[in-house]
Design an enzyme around this catalytic site. Structure first.
Site, PDB file in Angstrom:
ATOM      1  N   CYS A 131       0.742  -1.010   0.006  1.00 12.05           N
ATOM      2  CA  CYS A 131      -0.078  -0.036   0.125  1.00 12.05           C
ATOM      3  C   CYS A 131       0.953   1.308  -0.089  1.00 12.05           C
ATOM      4  O   CYS A 131       1.309   1.118   1.333  1.00 12.05           O
ATOM      5  CB  CYS A 131      -0.780  -0.498   1.070  1.00 12.05           C
ATOM      6  SG  CYS A 131      -1.788   1.606   0.903  1.00 12.05           S
ATOM      7  N   LYS A 166       0.360  -9.570  -2.086  1.00  9.27           N
ATOM      8  CA  LYS A 166       0.683  -8.563  -3.405  1.00  9.27           C
ATOM      9  C   LYS A 166       1.365  -7.867  -2.940  1.00  9.27           C
ATOM     10  O   LYS A 166       1.884  -7.066  -2.499  1.00  9.27           O
ATOM     11  CB  LYS A 166      -1.026  -7.902  -3.107  1.00  9.27           C
ATOM     12  CG  LYS A 166      -1.359  -7.201  -3.739  1.00  9.27           C
ATOM     13  CD  LYS A 166      -2.631  -6.655  -3.434  1.00  9.27           C
ATOM     14  CE  LYS A 166      -3.163  -5.143  -4.163  1.00  9.27           C
ATOM     15  NZ  LYS A 166      -4.520  -4.663  -4.337  1.00  9.27           N
TER      16      LYS A 166
END
Lengths: 303, 245
Positions: A131, A166
């Protein structure tokens, strides 16, 4: 298996279409619009150990063929996700869901994953080490192979569910990070998260976004996604979930040819809330056009 | 919420920067005054959220200001152009709390959503007073339209070139009202919040991603928790508003 179905880390998906985390909430907003059981699965809103409001507004900026967001992982925290969001999700979705997890310390990731491991409906844990919108965490774990591997190993210890890491595209060598995650026990890799970007308002001469920078997503990043999926899929022996700028059935097939086992659709959901349903409906005809019999067969078909 | 194609049947300038556009199509999902629609434009990635000014059986009217390249593009669209629009967005105003003498306060392009609200309140038999605030005479629009509905209308201009000199709060002082509804720039909302002697509802604006509650792009803090301007708002009750600065 149907011609659209694929196997992702031991779980069969009716089709490879997965709305990406942060663009689909916990599913129920979209369930008001269409039956979301047509999806392969979806990745729910990034969940952290503690509740988060996220960044100040404005959090959104328009770009050519894309957008920047700096939401900053707004979520009610894992306890409320388990007690309030998942029961609501269960009412509108009867398949396994992908739980997206973020954190600021290795222990945070492990705590959140341990909580979600107990949830029957959670099929996969998608661990976000990428993120760009939070300080002191998130992407910093995903830009260094050792840190990404440490998170992977810690999460693997607390769950028996498949763990998909991710990854961030904001790195010089994505392959080394993917390989480090694989060596640490990851069951899959998903990529790409957003590209770090920025816009400046010419009238105020200030950044458009309060957080100054944010994650760039949308159509414009698709070629970057194809390239990185191709690089990673050719370097690891675990499934790759591809994403980044996907908005059509053709995009899905292209990412699968690059090596993706399944495909997440992100920003496009925000512009056209029906896009995932439409892609699934369009896939058979597009497959026919390109003489593709089954999607599982084309994974990594581009050499 | 509904996604559908709408045809422009009118697109005219009301002032040098404010335009009125009437779209024809399926408006069945537009339920409350104060909702907004989200318009897809050729060459723009994000949709443009614009509040609903009025709605009838087959058309929706928006009044928008040219503030950037998207709205500029809209202002040049000829009649007959078809647009991909999401309608039925946002909560809208709650009319049930109005009392008998509701006061509606609009500032600049905050004026349009009050039009359909005034229409419905008057239809319900309420004695509606409207204060329209603008910077200067040339920016004024919809004064006559509100009068035609049967509302008592006051206009304020910051420079005193028309009507009452000052801000909407200067007019508000001398009006007897049971409840207020407002939409306009945030400094105006704050001033009304302080000056008002009754409860009321305020419509807020924020840069949005999706416009239907999925992306958390337009979240704000309120006294009753985190809310999304697009889905839980744009209308907030005075009692729940938390000013952050």
């Amino acid at each position: 298996m149907g011609r659209l179905s694929v196997n992702l880390c031991g779980i069969e998906l009716d089709n490879p279409i997965i709305p990406a985390s942060g663009t689909f909430g916990y599913g129920y907003e979209f369930a008001e619009l269409y039956d979301i059981n047509c999806l392969g699965t979806f990745s729910f809103k990034g969940t952290t150990k503690d509740p988060r409001f996220g960044n100040p507004t404005p959090r959104i900026a328009e770009c050519k063929n894309g957008m920047i967001n700096a939401v900053g992982l707004q979520n009610p925290g894992v306890e409320k996700v388990v007690s309030e969001e998942l029961p609501k999700l269960k009412k509108c979705f009867n398949k396994k869901v992908m739980a997206n997890v973020s954190g600021f310390a290795v222990e945070d990731y492990a705590y959140t994953c341990q909580m979600l491991d107990k949830e029957e409906q959670v099929g996969w844990l998608e661990v976000n080490v990428s993120c760009p919108n939070v300080h002191g965490g998130g992407m910093s774990f995903g830009t260094c192979p050792e840190a990404a591997a440490e998170v992977t190993a810690a999460v693997k210890k607390v769950t028996t569910k498949p763990v998909i890491i991710k990854l961030s595209p904001n790195v010089t060598d994505i392959v080394s990070i993917a390989k480090a995650c694989e060596a640490a026990g990851a069951d899959g890799i998903s990529l790409i998260n957003t590209l770090l970007g920025m816009r400046i308002d010419l009238r105020t001469k200030k950044p458009v976004i309060a957080n100054k920078m944010g994650g760039f997503s949308g159509d414009a990043i698709f070629p970057v996604a194809v390239r990185m999926v191709y690089q990673v899929a050719n370097a690891v022996n675990i499934p790759v979930v591809g994403m980044g700028g996907v908005s059509t059935a053709e995009d899905v097939i292209e990412l699968m040819l690059a090596g993706a086992t399944a495909v997440e659709v992100g920003a496009a959901n925000l512009i056209d809330p029906f896009v995932c349903r439409d892609i699934i409906n369009d896939l058979p005809a597009v497959m026919d056009k390109y003489k593709i019999n089954s999607l599982q067969e084309i994974i990594g078909g581009c050499k | 919420m509904k996604q559908s194609i709408y045809k422009i049947i009118e697109n005219i300038a009301l002032t040098s920067t404010v335009f009125k556009m009437v779209l024809e199509g399926d408006v069945s999902d537009i339920k409350n005054s104060g909702e907004f629609i989200n318009i897809k434009l050729e060459g723009k990635y994000l949709r443009r959220p614009i509040s609903v000014c009025d709605v009838d059986a087959t058309t929706v009217t928006i009044v928008y200001k040219v503030v950037g390249t998207g709205t500029e593009q809209m202002s040049k669209m000829p009649v007959g152009t078809e647009l991909d629009v999401l309608v039925g967005l946002g909560n809208g105003y709650d009319l049930s709390l109005s009392g008998e003498k509701p006061l509606l306060l609009g500032g600049g392009v905050g004026v349009p959503p009050l039009y359909n609200l005034a229409k419905r309140l008057i239809k319900d038999g309420k004695e509606v007073t409207v204060v329209l605030g603008f910077n200067t005479k040339d920016e004024i629009f919809y004064e006559q339209e509100f009068k035609d509905l049967g509302a008592t209308v006051f206009v304020t201009t910051a420079d005193g070139t028309y009507g009452i000199k000052g801000f909407v709060t200067d007019a508000m002082k001398n009006i007897d009202y049971s409840y207020f509804y407002t939409c306009g720039p945030e400094p105006m909302l704050k001033a009304i919040y302080k000056a008002s002697t009754t409860s009321g509802q305020m419509s807020f604006e924020e840069r949005m991603g999706c416009g239907f509650g999925a992306c958390m792009g337009c979240s704000c803090k309120t006294l009753t928790g985190y809310k999304r301007i697009c889905k839980d708002g744009p209308v907030m009750k005075k009692e729940e508003i938390l000013w952050e600065d």
